[in-house]
Write an enzyme that holds these catalytic residues in place. Structure first.
Site, short mmCIF file in Angstrom:
data_model
loop_
_atom_site.label_atom_id
_atom_site.label_comp_id
_atom_site.label_asym_id
_atom_site.label_seq_id
_atom_site.Cartn_x
_atom_site.Cartn_y
_atom_site.Cartn_z
N TYR A 141 80.35 57.99 61.75
CA TYR A 141 80.65 58.62 59.81
C TYR A 141 79.29 59.38 60.14
O TYR A 141 79.50 60.29 59.24
CB TYR A 141 80.43 57.51 59.67
N SER B 247 75.03 61.27 53.02
CA SER B 247 74.65 59.94 53.05
C SER B 247 73.00 60.26 53.63
O SER B 247 72.86 61.44 54.30
CB SER B 247 75.38 59.45 54.04
N1 LIG Z 1 78.33 52.85 49.14
C1 LIG Z 1 77.01 53.35 49.65
O1 LIG Z 1 75.72 52.81 49.99
C2 LIG Z 1 77.07 55.14 49.94
C3 LIG Z 1 78.52 55.42 50.31
N2 LIG Z 1 78.00 56.78 50.47
C4 LIG Z 1 79.15 57.56 50.51
O2 LIG Z 1 80.05 57.58 48.53
C5 LIG Z 1 81.00 57.94 49.14
C6 LIG Z 1 82.03 57.08 47.65
O3 LIG Z 1 81.67 55.77 48.60
P1 LIG Z 1 81.72 53.99 47.86
O4 LIG Z 1 81.94 54.52 46.55
O5 LIG Z 1 80.31 53.56 48.48
O6 LIG Z 1 83.05 53.59 48.71
P2 LIG Z 1 83.78 52.70 47.79
O7 LIG Z 1 85.12 52.61 49.29
O8 LIG Z 1 83.47 51.83 47.42
O9 LIG Z 1 84.93 53.90 47.50
C7 LIG Z 1 85.78 54.51 47.71
C8 LIG Z 1 86.89 55.42 47.53
O10 LIG Z 1 87.20 56.50 47.83
C9 LIG Z 1 88.45 55.97 47.72
N3 LIG Z 1 89.39 56.88 49.41
C10 LIG Z 1 88.18 56.99 50.56
N4 LIG Z 1 89.71 56.68 51.30
C11 LIG Z 1 90.18 57.45 51.01
C12 LIG Z 1 91.33 58.52 51.15
N5 LIG Z 1 91.76 58.59 52.79
N6 LIG Z 1 92.28 58.87 50.36
C13 LIG Z 1 91.68 58.71 48.90
N7 LIG Z 1 90.66 57.73 48.34
C14 LIG Z 1 90.29 57.26 49.44
C15 LIG Z 1 88.76 54.95 47.85
O11 LIG Z 1 90.23 54.19 47.41
C16 LIG Z 1 87.54 54.51 46.86
O12 LIG Z 1 88.43 54.68 45.89
C17 LIG Z 1 81.80 57.45 50.26
O13 LIG Z 1 81.66 59.04 50.39
C18 LIG Z 1 80.48 57.28 51.18
O14 LIG Z 1 80.01 57.77 52.74
C19 LIG Z 1 76.78 57.36 50.71
C20 LIG Z 1 76.14 56.40 51.07
C21 LIG Z 1 75.84 55.60 50.30
C1 LIG Z 2 73.79 54.70 53.83
C2 LIG Z 2 75.81 54.76 54.50
O1 LIG Z 2 76.24 55.78 53.88
C3 LIG Z 2 75.86 53.52 54.25
O2 LIG Z 2 75.58 52.97 56.05
C4 LIG Z 2 76.89 51.84 56.06
O3 LIG Z 2 77.63 51.66 56.59
C5 LIG Z 2 77.83 52.60 54.92
O4 LIG Z 2 79.32 53.02 55.32
C6 LIG Z 2 76.95 53.17 53.55
O5 LIG Z 2 77.64 54.47 53.65
#
Ligand SMILES: NC(=O)C1=CN([C@@H]2O[C@H](COP(=O)(O)OP(=O)(O)OC[C@H]3O[C@@H](n4cnc5c(N)ncnc54)[C@H](O)[C@@H]3O)[C@@H](O)[C@H]2O)C=CC1
Ligand SMILES: C[C@H](O)[C@@H]1OC(=O)[C@H](O)[C@@H]1O
Length: 257
Positions: free
Chosen positions: A160, A147
């Site tokens: 985080y 991130s």
């Molecule tokens: N959406 C954003 O703006 C950003 C997201 N990220 C990173 O991208 C990655 C994906 O994030 P998003 O798609 O936004 O989140 P989201 O919450 O929409 O999806 C995350 C996925 O990971 C799964 N997950 C979470 N904890 C889990 C666990 N303990 N075991 C198995 N599956 C688990 C959830 O079930 C979901 O399918 C994360 O690592 C997040 O930190 C980084 C920067 C920005």
């Molecule tokens: C950009 C960051 O990763 C963003 O900040 C948050 O609080 C969310 O968890 C996203 O990951």
């Protein structure tokens, strides 16, 4: 005339994605399927996995699913090995992640453990497992979902941020150790993208205005733009890149003043 356009296809490749059924992980899973990969999808919810598997198989993609909490990575690895014991895995995306946003002085040990185990510990041990398999083929791509919060200070939680910074350093160190085996290890550092993780934040107009004020491109990212970077890092186009973190951030991390 010789060609300089690399292939962006993943035909004949096996790609594993954690957190595969929502948000960024789902976008990457679909993009990899479109690129021709066989998929191993990991997420917590069996029904979500089944519906994505059904959609992808209808389009001709071979899909293996494992429902589980990545904090219990040994169980997930065991289930994958039952199916892929004598097969390699070519691409592994450590995407699953979560956040509990709170001020530093309010962080509890339970919250610390959940964030650290989900975002960091699981990514390391999945990488260790993937590398063991990739060494046999002499080729592999590990992609860690970090991130911008691992590179610059955000107001969305110190734990985080620590885990995301750790993924950047893990990426460099594993790239150093495993380069001789043809295993490339890179990371992606997204700024804000519309997903369940950020949904509440992005519904707050003032918060979104603050985001845009820090973003040279003056908009939130689109999942397709992030999936594109994940395809690039999974294919031969990035074969001479390792240990790098690509910030897909609308310019946010370069914005000084
Ligand atoms: N959406 C954003 O703006 C950003 C997201 N990220 C990173 O991208 C990655 C994906 O994030 P998003 O798609 O936004 O989140 P989201 O919450 O929409 O999806 C995350 C996925 O990971 C799964 N997950 C979470 N904890 C889990 C666990 N303990 N075991 C198995 N599956 C688990 C959830 O079930 C979901 O399918 C994360 O690592 C997040 O930190 C980084 C920067 C920005
Ligand atoms: C950009 C960051 O990763 C963003 O900040 C948050 O609080 C969310 O968890 C996203 O990951």
């Amino acid at each position: 005339m010789e060609s300089y356009l690399p292939s962006f296809d993943l035909k004949g490749k096996v790609a594993a994605i954690t957190g595969a059924t929502k948000g960024i992980g789902r976008a990457i899973s679909i993009a990899y399927a479109e690129a021709g990969a066989e998929l191993i999808l990991v997420s917590r919810t069996e029904s979500d996995l089944e519906s994505l598997k059904e959609e992808l198989e209808a389009r001709g993609t071979k899909v293996f699913t494992v429902a589980g909490d990545v904090q219990k990575y040994e169980e997930i690895i065991g289930k994958i090995e039952e199916q892929y014991k004598d097969k390699t895995i070519d691409v592994w995306v450590n995407n699953a992640g979560m956040n509990i946003r709170s001020e530093a002085e309010k962080v509890t040990e339970e919250e610390w453990n959940q964030i650290v185990q989900t975002n960091m510990k699981s990514a390391f041990f999945f990488s260790q497992y993937a590398a063991k398999k990739m060494k046999s083929s002499g080729y592999g791509k590990i992609i860690n979902m970090s991130s911008v919060g691992g590179h610059v200070a955000l107001r969305t939680g110190v734990v985080y941020a620590m885990t995301k910074a750790a993924l950047i350093q893990m990426t460099k160190t594993l790239a150093l150790e495993w380069g001789k085996h043809g295993i490339r290890v890179n990371a992606i550092g997204p700024w804000y993208f519309p997903t369940a993780l950020t949904e509440k934040l992005l519904q707050d107009e003032d918060y979104v205005n603050d985001i845009l004020a820090q973003t040279p491109l003056k908009r939130i990212g689109e999942l397709k733009e992030l999936a594109g970077t994940a395809v690039f890092l999974a294919t031969e186009a990035s074969d001479y890149m390792t240990g790098q973190t690509l910030f897909v951030d609308g310019g946010m991390t370069i914005y000084g003043f």
